[in-house]
Design a protein around this motif. Structure first.
Motif, PDB file in Angstrom:
ATOM      1  N   THR A  96      37.202  42.447  43.256  1.00 41.00           N
ATOM      2  CA  THR A  96      36.729  41.070  43.094  1.00 41.00           C
ATOM      3  C   THR A  96      36.826  40.260  44.382  1.00 41.00           C
ATOM      4  O   THR A  96      36.562  39.057  44.371  1.00 41.00           O
ATOM      5  CB  THR A  96      37.537  40.350  41.992  1.00 41.00           C
ATOM      6  N   VAL A 145      31.593  36.502  43.211  1.00 46.10           N
ATOM      7  CA  VAL A 145      31.351  35.209  42.555  1.00 46.10           C
ATOM      8  C   VAL A 145      30.872  35.432  41.119  1.00 46.10           C
ATOM      9  O   VAL A 145      30.196  34.576  40.539  1.00 46.10           O
ATOM     10  CB  VAL A 145      30.309  34.389  43.348  1.00 46.10           C
ATOM     11  N   ASN A 146      31.221  36.581  40.560  1.00 47.97           N
ATOM     12  CA  ASN A 146      30.819  36.896  39.193  1.00 47.97           C
ATOM     13  C   ASN A 146      31.511  35.946  38.220  1.00 47.97           C
ATOM     14  O   ASN A 146      32.740  35.901  38.133  1.00 47.97           O
ATOM     15  CB  ASN A 146      31.189  38.350  38.872  1.00 47.97           C
ATOM     16  N   PHE A 147      30.722  35.191  37.475  1.00 49.85           N
ATOM     17  CA  PHE A 147      31.260  34.191  36.546  1.00 49.85           C
ATOM     18  C   PHE A 147      32.032  34.834  35.400  1.00 49.85           C
ATOM     19  O   PHE A 147      32.964  34.233  34.859  1.00 49.85           O
ATOM     20  CB  PHE A 147      30.102  33.352  35.995  1.00 49.85           C
ATOM     21  N   PHE A 148      31.658  36.054  35.030  1.00 54.85           N
ATOM     22  CA  PHE A 148      32.222  36.671  33.839  1.00 54.85           C
ATOM     23  C   PHE A 148      33.461  37.516  34.118  1.00 54.85           C
ATOM     24  O   PHE A 148      34.093  37.991  33.173  1.00 54.85           O
ATOM     25  CB  PHE A 148      31.162  37.538  33.146  1.00 54.85           C
ATOM     26  N   PRO A 169      36.915  37.055  36.139  1.00 55.81           N
ATOM     27  CA  PRO A 169      37.762  36.212  36.992  1.00 55.81           C
ATOM     28  C   PRO A 169      38.626  37.049  37.929  1.00 55.81           C
ATOM     29  O   PRO A 169      38.896  38.220  37.677  1.00 55.81           O
ATOM     30  CB  PRO A 169      38.633  35.460  35.984  1.00 55.81           C
ATOM     31  N   ASP A 218      43.247  33.754  39.633  1.00 62.83           N
ATOM     32  CA  ASP A 218      42.715  32.727  38.735  1.00 62.83           C
ATOM     33  C   ASP A 218      43.151  32.975  37.294  1.00 62.83           C
ATOM     34  O   ASP A 218      43.478  32.027  36.560  1.00 62.83           O
ATOM     35  CB  ASP A 218      41.192  32.699  38.813  1.00 62.83           C
ATOM     36  N   PHE A 223      32.050  29.192  26.852  1.00 58.90           N
ATOM     37  CA  PHE A 223      31.934  29.766  28.196  1.00 58.90           C
ATOM     38  C   PHE A 223      33.170  29.480  29.062  1.00 58.90           C
ATOM     39  O   PHE A 223      33.055  29.341  30.279  1.00 58.90           O
ATOM     40  CB  PHE A 223      30.663  29.268  28.894  1.00 58.90           C
ATOM     41  N   ILE A 277      35.466  31.384  30.359  1.00 58.54           N
ATOM     42  CA  ILE A 277      35.666  32.813  30.553  1.00 58.54           C
ATOM     43  C   ILE A 277      37.093  33.170  30.970  1.00 58.54           C
ATOM     44  O   ILE A 277      37.695  34.083  30.390  1.00 58.54           O
ATOM     45  CB  ILE A 277      34.639  33.362  31.574  1.00 58.54           C
TER      46      ILE A 277
END
Length: 257
Positions: free
Chosen positions: A25, A29-32, A34, A38, A213, A215
C-alpha cells in the motif's frame, strides 16, 4: 527460550502479513484498501469508546449464551440418543434432515416467529451450533470401549454413575471437537443474525459502515471479529488442556512407548 519460540510462532505469520500489506500500500490511493497506520488509528477511535459497550459487549453476550445453550442441549441430547439404540435409529433421519439446513436460512423464519429481538439472534446461534456438539457426542457415546462398558455392567455401575465415570470421559475428546466447531460457527452466525433488521452489534455496525462508505471503519470491524476469533480459540485451547488433561497425558505415554 521455549516461551519466546512459542510467541514467535504465534506472531510470525501475522507480522509478515502486515509487512506485506504495508509494502503493497506504499504510495497507493486505493479508497477501498486502507493503509495499516490509518486502520490502526481508526480502530482506536472507533472501538475504544462507546461502541465497545453498545456493539461489542451485546454481541459477545449473545454469542456466549447461544453457544452455552447449544453445548448443553448437544451434550445432554447426544448422551441420551447415543445410549439408546432404538431412539438413535428413530431420530437419525430427522436429525440428518435438520442438520443439512443452513442456519442462515432460518433467520427469516425465526424473525417471523420470534420478532426482531435478542432472543431471535440467540436462537439463530443455537440452531447452528447445536449440531456439531450433538452429532459428535452421539458418535463419542457409541464409541465407548465395550470392554469398559461390560466391566461397568459387571460391577453394577449404572444410571448417572455410569454416565459420569464412563460415558462422558470416554466421549469427551469428541465432545470437545464438536465444541471447537460450534465456536467458529457461533461467531459467523452472530454476525449474520445482526445483519438482519438489527440496531446494534458488530454485524449491524459493519454493514452500516459499508453502506455509508466508511471503509476504514468497516475494516476495523472486521479486525475486531478476527481478534474475537483468536481470543476464542486461545480460551478454548486452555479449557481443553485442563478438561482433557488425562487424555493428553495418556497420548503422551502412548507416543513415548
Amino acid at each position: 527460550m521455549r516461551t519466546a519460540r512459542n510467541i514467535g510462532y504465534i506472531l510470525g505469520l501475522p507480522v509478515l502479513l502486515v509487512l506485506v500489506w504495508w509494502v503493497s500500500t506504499l504510495g497507493s490511493v486505493n479508497f477501498f484498501v486502507p493503509k495499516p497506520a490509518d486502520l490502526v488509528e481508526t480502530f482506536g477511535e472507533v472501538w475504544f469508546g462507546e461502541r465497545f459497550f453498545s456493539d461489542v459487549l451485546p454481541s459477545l453476550g449473545r454469542l456466549v449464551v447461544g453457544v452455552a445453550v447449544a453445548i448443553l442441549i448437544g451434550v445432554v441430547g447426544g448422551v441420551l440418543i447415543g445410549s439408546v439404540r432404538w431412539l438413535r435409529s428413530l431420530l437419525e433421519p430427522t436429525l440428518e434432515f435438520f442438520r443439512a439446513i443452513p442456519p442462515p436460512v432460518l433467520v427469516p423464519v425465526l424473525m417471523l416467529l420470534m420478532g426482531i429481538t435478542d432472543s431471535m439472534k440467540v436462537m439463530v446461534i443455537i440452531s447452528g451450533c447445536v449440531w456439531p456438539v450433538l452429532l459428535n457426542t452421539i458418535e463419542g457415546v457409541r464409541a465407548v470401549d465395550p470392554v469398559l462398558s461390560d466391566s461397568a455392567h459387571t460391577y453394577g455401575i449404572s444410571g448417572w454413575a455410569r454416565v459420569r465415570y464412563l460415558v462422558l470421559p470416554s466421549a469427551s475428546p469428541q465432545i470437545m471437537a464438536g465444541v471447537r466447531q460450534s465456536l467458529s460457527l457461533g461467531l459467523i452466525l452472530m454476525v449474520i443474525s445482526e445483519m438482519f433488521a438489527s440496531s446494534s452489534g458488530l454485524g449491524f455496525t459493519i454493514v452500516q459502515f459499508q453502506r455509508s462508505f466508511a471503509i476504514p471503519e468497516m475494516w476495523s470491524g472486521i479486525v475486531v471479529l478476527g481478534l474475537l476469533g483468536v481470543a476464542t480459540s486461545f480460551i478454548f485451547q486452555w479449557a481443553e488442556r485442563n478438561i482433557l488433561r488425562w487424555y493428553h497425558g495418556q497420548k503422551e505415554v502412548e507416543n513415548a512407548a
